[in-house]
Design a protein around this motif. Sequence first.
Motif, PDB file in Angstrom:
ATOM      1  N   THR A  10       1.120   9.583  -7.234  1.00  0.00           N
ATOM      2  CA  THR A  10       2.111   9.152  -8.224  1.00  0.00           C
ATOM      3  C   THR A  10       1.953   9.896  -9.546  1.00  0.00           C
ATOM      4  OG1 THR A  10       0.733   7.253  -8.832  1.00  0.00           O
ATOM      5  CG2 THR A  10       2.503   6.871  -7.230  1.00  0.00           C
ATOM      6  N   VAL A  11       0.729  10.184  -9.943  1.00  0.00           N
ATOM      7  CA  VAL A  11       0.520  10.977 -11.160  1.00  0.00           C
ATOM      8  C   VAL A  11       1.088  12.383 -10.969  1.00  0.00           C
ATOM      9  CG1 VAL A  11      -1.252  12.087 -12.580  1.00  0.00           C
ATOM     10  CG2 VAL A  11      -1.437   9.656 -12.042  1.00  0.00           C
ATOM     11  N   LEU A  12       0.870  12.971  -9.794  1.00  0.00           N
ATOM     12  CA  LEU A  12       1.408  14.314  -9.527  1.00  0.00           C
ATOM     13  C   LEU A  12       2.938  14.312  -9.471  1.00  0.00           C
ATOM     14  CD1 LEU A  12      -1.176  15.641  -6.910  1.00  0.00           C
ATOM     15  CD2 LEU A  12      -0.954  16.272  -9.328  1.00  0.00           C
ATOM     16  N   ILE A  13       3.522  13.276  -8.891  1.00  0.00           N
ATOM     17  CA  ILE A  13       4.988  13.157  -8.866  1.00  0.00           C
ATOM     18  C   ILE A  13       5.514  13.078 -10.295  1.00  0.00           C
ATOM     19  CG2 ILE A  13       6.911  11.588  -8.342  1.00  0.00           C
ATOM     20  CD1 ILE A  13       5.402  10.830  -5.753  1.00  0.00           C
ATOM     21  N   HIS A  14       4.902  12.226 -11.084  1.00  0.00           N
ATOM     22  CA  HIS A  14       5.351  12.040 -12.467  1.00  0.00           C
ATOM     23  C   HIS A  14       5.207  13.334 -13.263  1.00  0.00           C
ATOM     24  CE1 HIS A  14       6.782   8.976 -15.191  1.00  0.00           C
ATOM     25  NE2 HIS A  14       5.926   9.363 -16.119  1.00  0.00           N
ATOM     26  N   TYR A  56       4.933   2.752  -3.278  1.00  0.00           N
ATOM     27  CA  TYR A  56       4.043   1.593  -3.187  1.00  0.00           C
ATOM     28  C   TYR A  56       4.625   0.521  -2.272  1.00  0.00           C
ATOM     29  CZ  TYR A  56       0.405   2.724  -6.586  1.00  0.00           C
ATOM     30  OH  TYR A  56      -0.674   3.272  -7.220  1.00  0.00           O
ATOM     31  N   ALA A  57       5.935   0.271  -2.368  1.00  0.00           N
ATOM     32  CA  ALA A  57       6.574  -0.741  -1.516  1.00  0.00           C
ATOM     33  C   ALA A  57       6.425  -0.374  -0.045  1.00  0.00           C
ATOM     34  CB  ALA A  57       8.052  -0.879  -1.879  1.00  0.00           C
ATOM     35  N   THR A  82       5.018  -5.770  -9.789  1.00  0.00           N
ATOM     36  CA  THR A  82       3.626  -5.361  -9.953  1.00  0.00           C
ATOM     37  C   THR A  82       3.514  -4.103 -10.808  1.00  0.00           C
ATOM     38  OG1 THR A  82       3.097  -6.318  -7.809  1.00  0.00           O
ATOM     39  CG2 THR A  82       1.523  -4.762  -8.709  1.00  0.00           C
ATOM     40  N   TYR A  83       4.308  -3.098 -10.513  1.00  0.00           N
ATOM     41  CA  TYR A  83       4.258  -1.806 -11.216  1.00  0.00           C
ATOM     42  C   TYR A  83       4.514  -1.982 -12.712  1.00  0.00           C
ATOM     43  CZ  TYR A  83       5.320   3.184 -12.000  1.00  0.00           C
ATOM     44  OH  TYR A  83       5.341   4.476 -12.446  1.00  0.00           O
ATOM     45  N   THR A  84       5.456  -2.851 -13.036  1.00  0.00           N
ATOM     46  CA  THR A  84       5.791  -3.067 -14.444  1.00  0.00           C
ATOM     47  C   THR A  84       4.894  -4.108 -15.103  1.00  0.00           C
ATOM     48  OG1 THR A  84       7.427  -4.747 -13.855  1.00  0.00           O
ATOM     49  CG2 THR A  84       8.211  -2.468 -14.085  1.00  0.00           C
ATOM     50  N   SER A  85       3.971  -4.678 -14.350  1.00  0.00           N
ATOM     51  CA  SER A  85       3.063  -5.731 -14.826  1.00  0.00           C
ATOM     52  C   SER A  85       3.825  -6.951 -15.311  1.00  0.00           C
ATOM     53  CB  SER A  85       2.143  -5.206 -15.925  1.00  0.00           C
ATOM     54  OG  SER A  85       1.315  -4.205 -15.413  1.00  0.00           O
ATOM     55  N   LEU A 132      -2.214  -1.081 -12.658  1.00  0.00           N
ATOM     56  CA  LEU A 132      -2.881  -0.121 -13.535  1.00  0.00           C
ATOM     57  C   LEU A 132      -2.125   1.202 -13.564  1.00  0.00           C
ATOM     58  CD1 LEU A 132      -5.310   0.638 -15.296  1.00  0.00           C
ATOM     59  CD2 LEU A 132      -6.501   1.292 -13.197  1.00  0.00           C
ATOM     60  N   ASN A 133      -1.715   1.666 -12.397  1.00  0.00           N
ATOM     61  CA  ASN A 133      -0.968   2.911 -12.272  1.00  0.00           C
ATOM     62  C   ASN A 133       0.358   2.828 -13.029  1.00  0.00           C
ATOM     63  OD1 ASN A 133       0.484   4.797  -9.555  1.00  0.00           O
ATOM     64  ND2 ASN A 133      -0.675   5.588 -11.268  1.00  0.00           N
ATOM     65  N   GLY A 134       1.061   1.713 -12.869  1.00  0.00           N
ATOM     66  CA  GLY A 134       2.332   1.531 -13.569  1.00  0.00           C
ATOM     67  C   GLY A 134       2.165   1.534 -15.078  1.00  0.00           C
ATOM     68  N   LEU A 135       1.151   0.827 -15.574  1.00  0.00           N
ATOM     69  CA  LEU A 135       0.898   0.826 -17.021  1.00  0.00           C
ATOM     70  C   LEU A 135       0.624   2.227 -17.542  1.00  0.00           C
ATOM     71  CD1 LEU A 135      -1.324  -2.347 -17.480  1.00  0.00           C
ATOM     72  CD2 LEU A 135       0.958  -1.959 -18.412  1.00  0.00           C
ATOM     73  N   PHE A 136      -0.183   2.968 -16.807  1.00  0.00           N
ATOM     74  CA  PHE A 136      -0.526   4.334 -17.201  1.00  0.00           C
ATOM     75  C   PHE A 136       0.721   5.228 -17.244  1.00  0.00           C
ATOM     76  CE2 PHE A 136      -1.760   8.634 -15.749  1.00  0.00           C
ATOM     77  CZ  PHE A 136      -2.478   9.030 -16.864  1.00  0.00           C
TER      78      PHE A 136
END
Length: 141
Positions: free
Chosen positions: A15-19, A56-57, A90-93, A114-118
Amino acid sequence: MILVILISIMLFIITVLIHLSILKNTNTLLIKYNNSSVIYKVIDIMFSHTSQITLYAFVFYYLTQVMSYGHFSGDIGKQFIDYMYYSVVTYTSLGIGDVWPHGYVRLLTGVEALNGLFLIGWSIMYTYPPIINVCKQDAND
């Protein structure tokens, strides 16, 4: 458990690489065409987050429905759209609290939050400078 840990690490990296890829490509295109429009950046950021939530889903669906690495209780069905809903929350907390993970998917839930927050924070950093520039231009006009 080890498999879920490895999947969590891989999803975080993917997900970091996609972003990064989407933000980088957007910047390259906007520089190439001399356009720093905020709307293009926001659309690309929304596409990036939506693709990550969908990833993630899919993994939640696969781990619970195919591999039986856990399950969900509460107000959730067995369709993919239900897993999309859970993933968005979950992603958006947001954490509405109407669905609870059980088993090994609890770990993945924490990693997704955590990933979503980041990544949401990274998106804010990415859109802040162009918005400030637009505001400064409007003030000077």
